[in-house]
Design an enzyme around this catalytic site. Sequence first.
Site, PDB file in Angstrom:
ATOM      1  N   ASN A 215      38.869 -32.343  99.567  1.00  0.00           N
ATOM      2  CA  ASN A 215      40.159 -32.828  99.053  1.00  0.00           C
ATOM      3  C   ASN A 215      41.027 -33.302 100.209  1.00  0.00           C
ATOM      4  OD1 ASN A 215      41.775 -30.494 100.057  1.00  0.00           O
ATOM      5  ND2 ASN A 215      40.402 -29.392  98.690  1.00  0.00           N
ATOM      6  N   ASP A 284      37.676 -25.561  93.916  1.00  0.00           N
ATOM      7  CA  ASP A 284      37.491 -24.604  92.821  1.00  0.00           C
ATOM      8  C   ASP A 284      36.019 -24.461  92.434  1.00  0.00           C
ATOM      9  OD1 ASP A 284      40.180 -24.009  92.638  1.00  0.00           O
ATOM     10  OD2 ASP A 284      40.604 -25.677  91.283  1.00  0.00           O
ATOM     11  N   LYS A 294      18.747 -36.079 101.605  1.00  0.00           N
ATOM     12  CA  LYS A 294      19.707 -36.992 100.980  1.00  0.00           C
ATOM     13  C   LYS A 294      19.201 -37.404  99.585  1.00  0.00           C
ATOM     14  CE  LYS A 294      21.782 -41.464 101.661  1.00  0.00           C
ATOM     15  NZ  LYS A 294      21.419 -42.794 102.048  1.00  0.00           N
ATOM     16  N   PRO A 310      34.347 -18.474  94.558  1.00  0.00           N
ATOM     17  CA  PRO A 310      35.149 -17.250  94.539  1.00  0.00           C
ATOM     18  C   PRO A 310      36.605 -17.590  94.839  1.00  0.00           C
ATOM     19  CG  PRO A 310      33.850 -17.413  96.563  1.00  0.00           C
ATOM     20  CD  PRO A 310      33.393 -18.535  95.669  1.00  0.00           C
ATOM     21  N   PHE A 328      49.885 -20.117  97.862  1.00  0.00           N
ATOM     22  CA  PHE A 328      50.552 -21.384  97.569  1.00  0.00           C
ATOM     23  C   PHE A 328      50.098 -21.824  96.190  1.00  0.00           C
ATOM     24  CE2 PHE A 328      52.861 -23.572 101.021  1.00  0.00           C
ATOM     25  CZ  PHE A 328      52.821 -22.553 101.961  1.00  0.00           C
TER      26      PHE A 328
HETATM   27  N1  CTP Z   1      42.865 -20.128  96.386  1.00  0.00           N
HETATM   28  C1  CTP Z   1      41.891 -19.365  96.956  1.00  0.00           C
HETATM   29  N2  CTP Z   1      40.597 -19.501  96.542  1.00  0.00           N
HETATM   30  C2  CTP Z   1      40.283 -20.381  95.576  1.00  0.00           C
HETATM   31  C3  CTP Z   1      41.288 -21.181  94.984  1.00  0.00           C
HETATM   32  C4  CTP Z   1      42.570 -21.036  95.413  1.00  0.00           C
HETATM   33  O1  CTP Z   1      42.181 -18.559  97.844  1.00  0.00           O
HETATM   34  N3  CTP Z   1      39.011 -20.488  95.191  1.00  0.00           N
HETATM   35  C5  CTP Z   1      44.265 -19.904  96.815  1.00  0.00           C
HETATM   36  C6  CTP Z   1      44.896 -21.053  97.565  1.00  0.00           C
HETATM   37  O2  CTP Z   1      44.738 -20.883  98.970  1.00  0.00           O
HETATM   38  C7  CTP Z   1      46.347 -20.936  97.159  1.00  0.00           C
HETATM   39  C8  CTP Z   1      46.285 -20.339  95.756  1.00  0.00           C
HETATM   40  O3  CTP Z   1      45.009 -19.745  95.648  1.00  0.00           O
HETATM   41  O4  CTP Z   1      47.046 -20.007  97.961  1.00  0.00           O
HETATM   42  C9  CTP Z   1      46.468 -21.316  94.644  1.00  0.00           C
HETATM   43  O5  CTP Z   1      45.652 -22.446  94.808  1.00  0.00           O
HETATM   44  P1  CTP Z   1      45.744 -23.672  93.815  1.00  0.00           P
HETATM   45  O6  CTP Z   1      44.764 -24.719  94.231  1.00  0.00           O
HETATM   46  O7  CTP Z   1      47.174 -24.049  93.614  1.00  0.00           O
HETATM   47  O8  CTP Z   1      45.325 -23.018  92.443  1.00  0.00           O
HETATM   48  P2  CTP Z   1      43.975 -22.663  91.783  1.00  0.00           P
HETATM   49  O9  CTP Z   1      43.845 -21.194  91.737  1.00  0.00           O
HETATM   50  O10 CTP Z   1      42.844 -23.405  92.418  1.00  0.00           O
HETATM   51  O11 CTP Z   1      44.211 -23.172  90.289  1.00  0.00           O
HETATM   52  P3  CTP Z   1      44.321 -24.686  89.701  1.00  0.00           P
HETATM   53  O12 CTP Z   1      43.452 -25.538  90.575  1.00  0.00           O
HETATM   54  O13 CTP Z   1      43.824 -24.529  88.307  1.00  0.00           O
HETATM   55  O14 CTP Z   1      45.774 -25.049  89.750  1.00  0.00           O
END
Ligand code: CTP
Length: 408
Positions: A215, A284, A294, A310, A328
């Site tokens: 990302n 995620d 490849k 996780p 965050f």
């Molecule tokens: N985070 C994490 N591990 C993951 C996903 C997120 O530690 N697998 C942490 C991020 O570092 C951040 C917080 O969770 O502090 C929220 O991340 P965000 O991307 O806003 O939310 P998600 O939990 O991924 O949910 P969504 O994508 O559905 O908004």
Amino acid sequence: MVMHKNKRILIGVTGGIAAYKVPHLVRQLKERGAEVRVVMSGSAQEFVTPMTLQAVSGLPVSLNLLDVEAESGMGHIELARWADVVLVAPATANFMAKIASGFADDLLSTLILATEAPLIIAPAMNQQMWQHPATQENLSILESRGVKVLGPADGLQACGEIGPGRMVEPEIIAQTILSQNTEDESHCDLLSGVNVVVTAGPTWEAIDPVRGITNHSSGKMGYALAAAARHSGANVTLVSGPVHLPTPSGVNKIAVSSAKQMLEAVLGCVSDTEIFIGVAAVADYRPVQTRDQKIKKSGDTMSIELVKNPDILASVAACPEKPFTVGFAAETENILEHARKKRIAKSVDMIAANNVAGREGAFGNQKNAVTLITKDAEIEIALMDKYDLAMEMIRCIKQEYEKTRLLV
Ligand code: CTP
């Protein structure tokens, strides 16, 4: 807001293609309140003109050592005394060799010997030249003398090769130099001796050896928080996904790639951690299978099956001896509402609601604004430079962390 008013930065430009980025660097520094003077080597003038740098800096550009007129104005000794910081950007392999050996055969090398100001260099050269033992030895000599080295960054080079040798981007050089300034001004003991772990950057979930899911996270907010925690006296471990940022000084960085690696690194140090700040934009999902070779193009469509990664923040918050946890919430709509739910769902002590929508969003930008949400308060922090915001956040985190300790 921290201002950088009295920061006199002397930029030495040497002859590499990255010199074309120096006008932008000068503007970045000036926009943040710095006063900038430029000294150019002879070959630097082949890449960018003195006229351009004079126009953007608003001050005369110095070119020659043995110039009667120049020496009667601001000569090499005055320039050496004027500077709070000397920055060489780009620093070529030749110039690194020259200053490692103590030569003084032009204006820039001479004033570097004559100045008491700290020296920072941003090397830029072909990746083979960077990796050459001669350059690496010169680098060690310079580092052993306290020269701060920014970069070089990895990536595609002007010569078409890929590897380490690109000059660090002007925004990052400006941010690093001026946060160094802030560091000098605002070293404090808010978190003296406290163990802090910060995650930062994106993760990279490999599909095959050349492709992956990632990302736009630049890592700037996480790195700013790691630097601010360090400047507040904390022992900081920064678990970072792939980014192009220099490690803040005094911070212990663990470089990782995937979410699984990030979780492993975090769990490896969580038992000794008092404050955990999860800033990383963790993917995620990851591909169910990472191919060894490849993937070849075949049909008109293809699908990749993904499996959930996780949740690192939630895993830390679920530890029996959990640290004070800060997350965050990167949101594009209903920011506060989603962030409040996320705080509760992940059982974290504080969440920073962060708008990442559109051009003004947090990703990659120099500035950011957040609302810090705890179980009984919501604190708005206005739009400001990410380092200043990080310092504000550290103050709030410290207060909330102290409260939880009083409850024990
Ligand atoms: N985070 C994490 N591990 C993951 C996903 C997120 O530690 N697998 C942490 C991020 O570092 C951040 C917080 O969770 O502090 C929220 O991340 P965000 O991307 O806003 O939310 P998600 O939990 O991924 O949910 P969504 O994508 O559905 O908004």
